[in-house]
Design a protein around this motif. Structure first.
Motif, short mmCIF file in Angstrom:
data_model
loop_
_atom_site.label_atom_id
_atom_site.label_comp_id
_atom_site.label_asym_id
_atom_site.label_seq_id
_atom_site.Cartn_x
_atom_site.Cartn_y
_atom_site.Cartn_z
N PRO A 97 43.35 39.82 41.01
CA PRO A 97 44.41 38.93 41.44
C PRO A 97 45.36 39.71 42.32
N ALA A 98 45.98 39.02 43.21
CA ALA A 98 46.96 39.71 44.03
C ALA A 98 48.02 40.21 43.09
N GLY A 99 47.95 41.47 42.81
CA GLY A 99 48.86 42.04 41.82
C GLY A 99 50.29 41.72 42.17
N PRO A 134 39.93 46.50 42.00
CA PRO A 134 39.57 45.26 41.33
C PRO A 134 39.02 44.34 42.39
N ARG A 161 37.74 41.41 42.73
CA ARG A 161 38.32 40.09 42.88
C ARG A 161 39.66 40.06 42.18
#
Lengths: 572, 333
Positions: free
Chosen positions: A32-34, A28, A30
């Motif tokens: 999100p910081a999973g 991914p 960009r």
């Protein structure tokens, strides 16, 4: 050097699968910081500092170097690398070994090659061979508590073929796959556009292990399956820890016991340095190591309290594929001359101190369908090589001693990815280069950065290419030599070879259920590949394992992946 | 190093900013910090450019050779990573993300870059700090003992220094492992993150620096001992050891602090080898793999963090100069 093989179907593995350029999972851009991954190993400096003393004490106690050997679990020190634990995305040998403990499959392949029930208790194949209906076992739950049902199987298969998964191997294992249908909660149907005999065997591999549908998005870093062990932690480049799944009760039919695994914990340590890995075994800090340095094999064999295990790996052997699509190797006589110009026996023996066997066919002797009749069919014969080159018109000599034709030097290009080749294989390659020079053939052996190497391979700007592939099924030959299996469709026919005879044998064998006919077709194909000079088989890759005497019941599955479910630790 | 500028004699000579040492120092630090931000931005930009100039298609390297043959996968990855956008837009995006403190997402590790760095920063920092400290701990007594006297001792020390500088780090690491881990079982061979796991890697790293530090210290001390102030100290009856420790060493330490910036870089490079041999987590190894795999966000992220560390260390060193050498306190930044 399976590492160099860009197209190696992950199954690949080989002695060493640290393919640094392995496909990432879904990336991914960009994203999100999973929360998953971030939470996974939040280890701020402060936390570590606080834990420092505790860690030191723990290490000192485990310390006298036997950290790996106690009843708590088994420590496996591996030369491999791990970058993603999603079985549908990754393909390397070590990842498969780890994933086999985390994920169960619909079916299992027995040691005799027969398919047995596992998560599916039974299955039916439609008369036209295009639909496989599986009836799922009841009472199976994933590590996150999700029950196994038809929807989970469908989610796993959809995940395997989703381009976002960037599967390098699992999707190709499904063959002419059209889709999966949920028939009812415990029944699922896999559809094909045409019959595909290897499907069941494919489904038995870790690559198509069934995942918890809830965890699919984060399975690269937080894998959740229904296997005998569940995921605990992963420290990048250092270790992966699994713990026993206490509610496990759906082992393969070939297992030697029932219920939860015997080991409480399984630790995979990533130790690329040969000396450190070997020392970890001899000093008792690891119970099991892979990729035993060939120079240490003799010492290991005579060491007390330790065992050496060598098993030939099924699939293709370590071999040099010749690019027959462009001069000078488009001339069969030049290819045959190169095959005979190299003293493979001597090179393999001296580089690997006699540990690996010289290969004669492109298939490994451990592969079903292997033909032994090629033995000695392309012996080292400089006189024959010289004669073939004369016949091919390469009769001149230039100032450097290389053969020429019409003023042009007989020269071939052999780039390798510098990061992908092991030192011993580098030496072997240089040996091949030196022998070819004696015969008047120039090999431009060049070490390249991964960017340049990928570019050369994609552009076809190379004449020689070294690799091996781990695969239980001889169908791997079709993937490498059938004219429709070009890389753009996920195949490995990287030199775009078009040989109608090979196509006929390989395609009919893939669709046939007649064992004798298949055997004959594969034998014919292997013979043609060697006789037409499409490949120079070098050596039979094998698993070289060093095992502590304490390790009991260590077994291999049909594809020669290690099985830890039955393993226990006793007294050395 | 503790710093108390207010306690210093406040005597700005001509040309020095008015307002006293404290305000001057604050201005000096502010300017240096601004400069540091520019340096970090420059490093990030150069890295951004260099990675795009490297041979080959980064997206194809990133997805791996097998997947690189599949146009659908490549297109998907190109879109997700933003490589399908014009270079100027990519650079603007990069700066925008940076301004927001977003270091991005690692394609290879499937994790946010700050998390990757957080996981690996402390193991590398603790390793390099320990290695640096150990090197000083050995180099200082060696230099003090051998500077300017006893040619035989100096020759022996020089030989040792040459050996430690010349032996490859992985070889030292393996030798240490063989004796202390495999044979004596004193320290764990691999994966140690606690104190006992730090000892052998730190020694390995330190050995590469001991020779260098000793030579620099000894040269500096030898020069200082020839200076008039050494003579006057001796004339006042100060013992030889005190002269060396209190006066000469102080001069020589300036030279060490000058190369400390370089040392940080060298330690990060050395850490790759040490981390590999000892199977340790750490930034060095993560960076090396990320470069191979064209994992751009990780490479730029580590560049930014190490660039920031580097400039902060340099700033600290310059502050240190001002402590060691009072003449610099009045100099403008």
């Amino acid at each position: 050097m399976d590492d160099v093989s860009p197209f190696r179907p992950a199954a690949d593995g080989g002695p060493h699968d640290a393919h640094p350029a392995r496909a990432p999972r879904r990336a991914p851009g960009r994203a999100p910081a999973g929360p998953g991954p971030a939470a996974r190993r939040t280890r701020g400096p402060a936390a570590v500092a606080a834990l420092g003393l505790a860690g030191a004490l723990a290490a000192a106690c485990g310390g006298s170097g036997h950290a790996g050997g106690d009843a708590a679990g088994l420590t496996y020190a591996s030369a491999g690398l791990v970058n993603c634990l999603d079985p549908q995305a990754s393909a390397s040998r070590l990842i498969s070994i780890i994933d086999r403990n985390l994920f169960d499959s619909l079916v299992a392949t027995g040691p005799d090659g027969r398919i047995q029930p596992w998560l599916a208790t039974k299955w039916e194949v439609s008369p036209d061979g295009k639909a496989y209906t599986f009836h799922l076992r009841s009472g199976v739950t994933f590590h996150d508590g999700t029950p196994l049902d038809a929807a989970a199987v469908k989610a796993t298969m959809d995940h395997a073929v989703d381009p976002k998964t960037k599967s390098v191997y699992a999707s190709s294992l499904l063959g002419p796959y059209t889709g999966t249908k949920v028939v009812d909660a415990s029944t699922v149907r896999i559809g094909l556009s045409k019959p595909y005999a290897p499907l069941l065997q494919s489904l038995s591999t870790p690559y198509l292990g069934i995942q918890s549908p809830k965890a699919l998005r984060a399975s690269c870093t937080k894998p959740v399956g229904s296997g005998p062990f569940s995921f605990v932690s992963w420290t990048q480049n250092t270790s992966i820890v699994l713990k026993r799944n206490p509610s496990y009760a759906w082992q393969q039919a070939t297992a030697k016991h029932t219920g939860p695994a015997k080991l409480a914990q399984l630790t995979f340590r990533l130790v690329p340095e040969d000396g450190a890995r070997y020392g970890a075994l001899t000093s008792g800090q690891a119970d099991l190591i892979d990729d035993v340095p060939t120079a240490n094999v003799k010492a290991l064999k005579s060491a007390s309290g330790l065992r050496f295990l060598q098993k030939d790996i099924p699939g293709t052997v370590e071999n040099i594929t010749f690019n027959a699509s462009r001069p000078p190797l488009s001339d069969v006589k030049v290819r045959q001359a190169l095959q005979r110009a190299v003293n493979v026996d001597q090179l393999v023996k001296s580089v690997f101190t006699g540990v690996y066997a010289r290969a004669w066919s492109v298939l490994s002797p451990a592969t079903p369908g292997y033909t032994a009749s090629l033995r000695n069919s392309i012996p080292y014969d400089p006189a024959a090589a010289a004669k073939l080159l004369d016949e091919a018109g390469w009769t001149g000599r230039d100032s450097a001693g290389y053969r020429t034709k019409d003023g042009k030097r007989l020269s071939v290009r052999w780039p390798v990815g510098a990061q992908l080749i092991r030192p011993s294989e580098n030496i072997l390659a240089q040996g091949v280069q030196a022998e070819a020079k004696k015969a008047g053939i120039e090999i431009q052996y060049v070490s390249e950065d991964s960017g340049a190497f990928v570019r050369d391979v994609l552009a076809g700007n190379l004449d020689l290419y070294i690799n091996n592939w781990r695969a239980l099924n001889p169908d791997i030959l079709r993937n490498m030599y059938a004219s429709d299996r070009v890389p753009s469709v996920g195949g490995s026919n990287m030199f775009h070879l078009k040989d109608p005879q090979l196509d006929g044998w390989l395609n009919s064998a893939a669709a046939s259920e007649d064992a004798a006919a298949r055997q004959k077709a594969y034998a014919d194909a292997q013979t043609r590949i060697v006789q037409q000079g499409l490949s120079l088989p070098l050596f039979v890759p094998s698993e070289l394992l060093g095992v502590s005497g304490k390790v009991q019941n260590l077994n291999f599955d049909a594809s020669l992946y290690l099985q830890f479910y039955d393993v226990s630790l006793g007294k050395a | 190093m503790k710093q108390d500028p207010g306690a210093e004699p406040d005597a700005p000579p001509s040309g020095a900013p008015r307002g006293g040492g404290r305000a001057a120092l604050a201005r000096w630090v502010a300017r240096r910090l601004l400069l540091a931000a520019v340096v970090v931005l420059g490093a990030a930009t150069v890295t951004f450019g260099a990675l795009r100039l490297a041979p080959g298609d980064p997206v194809k390297v990133m997805v791996g050779l097998s997947a690189a043959q599949n146009p659908e996968i490549v297109a998907q990855a190109r879109h997700e990573t933003g490589f399908d956008r014009p270079l100027a837009v990519q650079y603007a995006d990069f700066l925008g993300d940076l301004a927001r403190g977003d270091l991005g997402w690692s394609y290879q590790l499937q994790e946010s870059v700050p998390a990757v760095i957080a996981d690996n920063l402390w193991p590398t920092v603790s390793l390099t700090l320990t290695g640096f400290a150990l090197a000083l701990l050995v180099a200082v007594p060696l230099a003090v003992a051998t500077a300017g006297r006893r040619p035989a001792w100096r020759a022996l020390s020089s030989l040792l220094e040459l050996v430690t500088v010349s032996i490859p780090g992985f070889w030292v690491g393996l030798l240490l492992l063989t004796f202390f881990s495999f044979r004596l079982h004193v320290f764990p061979a691999t994966g140690g993150t606690g104190l006992s796991g730090l000892v052998l890697p730190a020694i390995t790293l330190a050995l590469g620096l001991v020779g260098l530090f000793t030579q620099i210290l000894r040269d500096g001390m030898a020069r200082a001992l020839d200076q008039p102030f050494a003579l006057s100290a001796r004339a006042r009856g100060t013992g030889e050891t005190a002269v060396r420790l209190r006066h000469a060493l102080r001069h020589a330490l300036i030279a060490i602090s000058t190369i400390s910036g370089w040392t940080v870089g060298a330690l990060l490079t050395g850490a790759v080898v040490v981390e590999t041999v000892f199977g340790r987590p750490g930034l060095g190894r993560v960076l090396a793999t990320a470069i191979q795999n064209r994992d751009f966000p990780v490479v730029t992220g580590i560049t930014i963090v190490s660039g920031a560390l580097f400039t902060l260390i340099t700033l600290g060193v310059d502050l240190l100069y001002r402590v060691v050498d009072p003449r610099l306190r009045e100099a403008p930044a």
